[in-house]
Design an enzyme around this catalytic site. Sequence first.
Site, PDB file in Angstrom:
ATOM      1  N   HIS A  52      57.909  26.079  39.896  1.00 45.45           N
ATOM      2  CA  HIS A  52      57.405  24.921  40.335  1.00 45.45           C
ATOM      3  C   HIS A  52      58.811  23.841  40.615  1.00 45.45           C
ATOM      4  O   HIS A  52      58.466  22.780  41.158  1.00 45.45           O
ATOM      5  CB  HIS A  52      56.734  23.860  39.277  1.00 45.45           C
ATOM      6  CG  HIS A  52      55.561  24.278  38.788  1.00 45.45           C
ATOM      7  ND1 HIS A  52      54.674  23.530  37.999  1.00 45.45           N
ATOM      8  CD2 HIS A  52      54.636  25.464  39.353  1.00 45.45           C
ATOM      9  CE1 HIS A  52      53.475  24.361  37.855  1.00 45.45           C
ATOM     10  NE2 HIS A  52      53.725  25.279  38.520  1.00 45.45           N
ATOM     11  N   PHE A 108      50.722  27.496  34.090  1.00 48.18           N
ATOM     12  CA  PHE A 108      49.827  28.543  34.949  1.00 48.18           C
ATOM     13  C   PHE A 108      49.787  29.825  33.934  1.00 48.18           C
ATOM     14  O   PHE A 108      50.804  30.104  33.181  1.00 48.18           O
ATOM     15  CB  PHE A 108      50.554  28.955  36.236  1.00 48.18           C
ATOM     16  CG  PHE A 108      49.885  29.802  36.967  1.00 48.18           C
ATOM     17  CD1 PHE A 108      48.610  29.744  37.566  1.00 48.18           C
ATOM     18  CD2 PHE A 108      50.448  31.023  37.370  1.00 48.18           C
ATOM     19  CE1 PHE A 108      47.939  30.621  38.146  1.00 48.18           C
ATOM     20  CE2 PHE A 108      49.766  32.401  37.879  1.00 48.18           C
ATOM     21  CZ  PHE A 108      48.651  31.815  38.436  1.00 48.18           C
ATOM     22  N   LYS A 112      54.250  27.221  47.194  1.00 50.77           N
ATOM     23  CA  LYS A 112      55.461  26.908  46.509  1.00 50.77           C
ATOM     24  C   LYS A 112      55.884  26.184  47.526  1.00 50.77           C
ATOM     25  O   LYS A 112      56.017  26.418  48.723  1.00 50.77           O
ATOM     26  CB  LYS A 112      55.807  27.881  45.869  1.00 50.77           C
ATOM     27  CG  LYS A 112      55.211  28.615  44.537  1.00 50.77           C
ATOM     28  CD  LYS A 112      54.833  27.687  43.781  1.00 50.77           C
ATOM     29  CE  LYS A 112      54.103  28.258  42.335  1.00 50.77           C
ATOM     30  NZ  LYS A 112      53.059  28.993  42.490  1.00 50.77           N
ATOM     31  N   ARG A 147      66.917  52.872  39.363  1.00 50.99           N
ATOM     32  CA  ARG A 147      67.973  53.513  40.213  1.00 50.99           C
ATOM     33  C   ARG A 147      69.043  52.759  40.285  1.00 50.99           C
ATOM     34  O   ARG A 147      69.031  51.285  40.050  1.00 50.99           O
ATOM     35  CB  ARG A 147      67.511  53.408  41.845  1.00 50.99           C
ATOM     36  CG  ARG A 147      66.630  54.189  42.463  1.00 50.99           C
ATOM     37  CD  ARG A 147      66.404  54.333  43.542  1.00 50.99           C
ATOM     38  NE  ARG A 147      65.443  55.254  44.112  1.00 50.99           N
ATOM     39  CZ  ARG A 147      64.249  54.709  44.870  1.00 50.99           C
ATOM     40  NH1 ARG A 147      63.993  53.410  45.065  1.00 50.99           N
ATOM     41  NH2 ARG A 147      63.370  55.736  45.276  1.00 50.99           N
ATOM     42  N   GLN A 168      55.111  32.045  46.050  1.00 49.11           N
ATOM     43  CA  GLN A 168      53.606  32.040  46.570  1.00 49.11           C
ATOM     44  C   GLN A 168      53.553  30.954  47.595  1.00 49.11           C
ATOM     45  O   GLN A 168      54.184  30.100  47.740  1.00 49.11           O
ATOM     46  CB  GLN A 168      52.882  32.068  45.228  1.00 49.11           C
ATOM     47  CG  GLN A 168      51.506  32.165  45.603  1.00 49.11           C
ATOM     48  CD  GLN A 168      50.801  30.861  45.686  1.00 49.11           C
ATOM     49  OE1 GLN A 168      51.413  29.787  45.521  1.00 49.11           O
ATOM     50  NE2 GLN A 168      49.693  30.758  46.441  1.00 49.11           N
ATOM     51  N   ARG A 208      60.328  45.199  43.789  1.00 53.26           N
ATOM     52  CA  ARG A 208      61.292  44.647  45.088  1.00 53.26           C
ATOM     53  C   ARG A 208      60.331  43.971  46.102  1.00 53.26           C
ATOM     54  O   ARG A 208      59.218  44.151  46.293  1.00 53.26           O
ATOM     55  CB  ARG A 208      61.797  46.031  45.857  1.00 53.26           C
ATOM     56  CG  ARG A 208      62.790  46.979  45.187  1.00 53.26           C
ATOM     57  CD  ARG A 208      63.446  47.936  45.894  1.00 53.26           C
ATOM     58  NE  ARG A 208      62.352  48.622  46.811  1.00 53.26           N
ATOM     59  CZ  ARG A 208      61.943  49.956  46.207  1.00 53.26           C
ATOM     60  NH1 ARG A 208      62.407  50.550  45.238  1.00 53.26           N
ATOM     61  NH2 ARG A 208      61.252  50.671  46.980  1.00 53.26           N
ATOM     62  N   TYR A 262      67.596  59.364  44.161  1.00 54.06           N
ATOM     63  CA  TYR A 262      66.546  60.261  43.338  1.00 54.06           C
ATOM     64  C   TYR A 262      67.035  60.412  42.160  1.00 54.06           C
ATOM     65  O   TYR A 262      66.280  61.045  41.067  1.00 54.06           O
ATOM     66  CB  TYR A 262      66.516  61.549  44.072  1.00 54.06           C
ATOM     67  CG  TYR A 262      67.700  62.450  44.433  1.00 54.06           C
ATOM     68  CD1 TYR A 262      68.345  63.097  43.304  1.00 54.06           C
ATOM     69  CD2 TYR A 262      68.277  62.493  45.494  1.00 54.06           C
ATOM     70  CE1 TYR A 262      69.808  63.610  43.380  1.00 54.06           C
ATOM     71  CE2 TYR A 262      69.488  63.052  45.890  1.00 54.06           C
ATOM     72  CZ  TYR A 262      70.232  63.713  44.575  1.00 54.06           C
ATOM     73  OH  TYR A 262      71.347  64.210  45.071  1.00 54.06           O
ATOM     74  N   ASP A 292      61.006  29.232  33.449  1.00 54.06           N
ATOM     75  CA  ASP A 292      60.032  29.428  34.421  1.00 54.06           C
ATOM     76  C   ASP A 292      60.053  28.334  35.371  1.00 54.06           C
ATOM     77  O   ASP A 292      59.365  27.269  35.143  1.00 54.06           O
ATOM     78  CB  ASP A 292      58.642  29.606  33.898  1.00 54.06           C
ATOM     79  CG  ASP A 292      57.685  29.956  34.641  1.00 54.06           C
ATOM     80  OD1 ASP A 292      57.983  29.885  35.866  1.00 54.06           O
ATOM     81  OD2 ASP A 292      56.304  30.327  34.530  1.00 54.06           O
TER      82      ASP A 292
HETATM   83  C1  LIG Z   1      54.676  28.325  36.218  1.00 53.47           C
HETATM   84  C2  LIG Z   1      54.126  29.290  36.901  1.00 53.47           C
HETATM   85  N1  LIG Z   1      54.568  30.374  36.557  1.00 53.47           N
HETATM   86  C3  LIG Z   1      54.662  31.513  37.055  1.00 53.47           C
HETATM   87  C4  LIG Z   1      53.911  31.410  38.328  1.00 53.47           C
HETATM   88  C5  LIG Z   1      53.443  33.083  39.069  1.00 53.47           C
HETATM   89  O1  LIG Z   1      54.100  33.110  40.255  1.00 53.47           O
HETATM   90  P1  LIG Z   1      53.293  33.832  41.353  1.00 53.47           P
HETATM   91  O2  LIG Z   1      51.967  33.348  41.784  1.00 53.47           O
HETATM   92  O3  LIG Z   1      54.388  34.146  42.393  1.00 53.47           O
HETATM   93  O4  LIG Z   1      53.017  35.162  40.746  1.00 53.47           O
HETATM   94  C6  LIG Z   1      53.275  30.454  38.904  1.00 53.47           C
HETATM   95  C7  LIG Z   1      52.348  30.498  40.098  1.00 53.47           C
HETATM   96  O5  LIG Z   1      51.730  29.573  40.443  1.00 53.47           O
HETATM   97  C8  LIG Z   1      53.518  29.229  38.242  1.00 53.47           C
HETATM   98  O6  LIG Z   1      52.949  27.965  38.791  1.00 53.47           O
END
Ligand SMILES: Cc1ncc(COP(=O)(O)O)c(C=O)c1O
Length: 430
Positions: free
Chosen positions: A176, A102, A202, A231, A199, A248, A238, A173
Amino acid sequence: MVRLAVNGGEAVAKDLGRLIPKWPIFDEDDVEAVVEAVRGGRWCRLYPGSYAERFEVEFARYHDAKYGIAVANGTVSLELILKTLGIGLNLGDEVIVPAYTFIATASAVTEVGAIPVFADVDPSTGNIDPKDAEAKITDRTRAIIAVHFGGYPADMDALTSIARRHGLYLIEDAAHAHGSEWRGRKVGAIGDMGSFSFQESKSLTAGEGGMVLTNSDELAERARLIHNIGRVIGKPGYIHYILSSNYRLSEIQAALLLSRLRKLPNEVRVKHENGKLLADMIRRIGVVEPTRSDDRVTVRGYYYFVMLYKPEELDNIPKDVFIEALRAEGVPVGESYGPPLYRQPAFSRGNLIKAVPRHILERMPNYEELNLPGAEEFARRELVLPHQILLAPREALELVAAAIEKIKEHADELKPLVSKFKVSDITHRR
Ligand SMILES: Cc1ncc(COP(=O)(O)O)c(C=O)c1O
């Protein structure tokens, strides 16, 4: 007479839609958790004992990590990791990323002012090829990002050893790969820092959301500082110690994720087992093959069930036609991301000029010239089923297999359709 559904016959897997759980799944506990968070009146995490804090602890524990930092999504979680590691502070910093993933894996790199360098992928898994990753290392390389494609762990032994030998950070990353394991260890906490996405599509979701994992006290502290606009917890809100952004996660999402997380371990178990069953079923038929098996992959969490199309076993019918035929039979099959990333319009010179400062652009390779054989082959052959199919009863898996088998037996019916479906140029370089 039996005919393919794409030619007006009856769909063999017409009941599949009914058998696959509607995604996202939730139950009354999840609804109550959200209602409780809403009624509680504290919708932002800046209070002790927040949902976000509890979710971080629970998620990190499940993934064998010391620390979790919950964030707004799985794109900014990668950006937060890169910033925490100081990547992009020096002009020309490079990060090696897989050519097939992605786009966020690569766009996070440009967002922090660094340069993505594409390494080829193993065409039998879609994961970064450690040998090619090592070949792409220069004196400007700062990190390697491994994606566990579809939930199938990347070769963490080879990548850890390369990163160590060259003094690079190894970032996972794991967007998945919730719950996936490499030799008994959950992914996302094997490298220096790991990133997850929550997301909507997922395996664990609150519509949006993300998580950073690490085992390092120092990196966790720094990530926390950067994620909260500079912070320091316990000091006046502040006072800001570093210039950064707000990453966040909201309390309402955190409450939902905390509730959903309780069901994740069981869902991962079920998907792992059903994934093995489905792989066995389709391997016996041919036409498509599952990703290669590897004993070091001890649990597969699954985001996609990846299948590799073998047109040579179906009269060289193009993949697009096979997809149409399978969909018509009732199977929700598709492609994941289309072309390798270097062929995305976003990586053309004309579009990079609009997104990347000139002094960085000058140091970037010409992505349009790339042609990596593993990524090209993977793009040509990959097909994916959504992970929720692996939460359906066995009957659903049998319907998928029956649909593939039916198409195999009636391949001659597909020939006249070849000219009807336009094969997209961007997806398949021939
Ligand atoms: C391999 C990979 N990295 C990063 C992301 C990014 O995640 P998000 O959609 O939560 O921003 C995704 C989302 O599909 C992804 O498949």
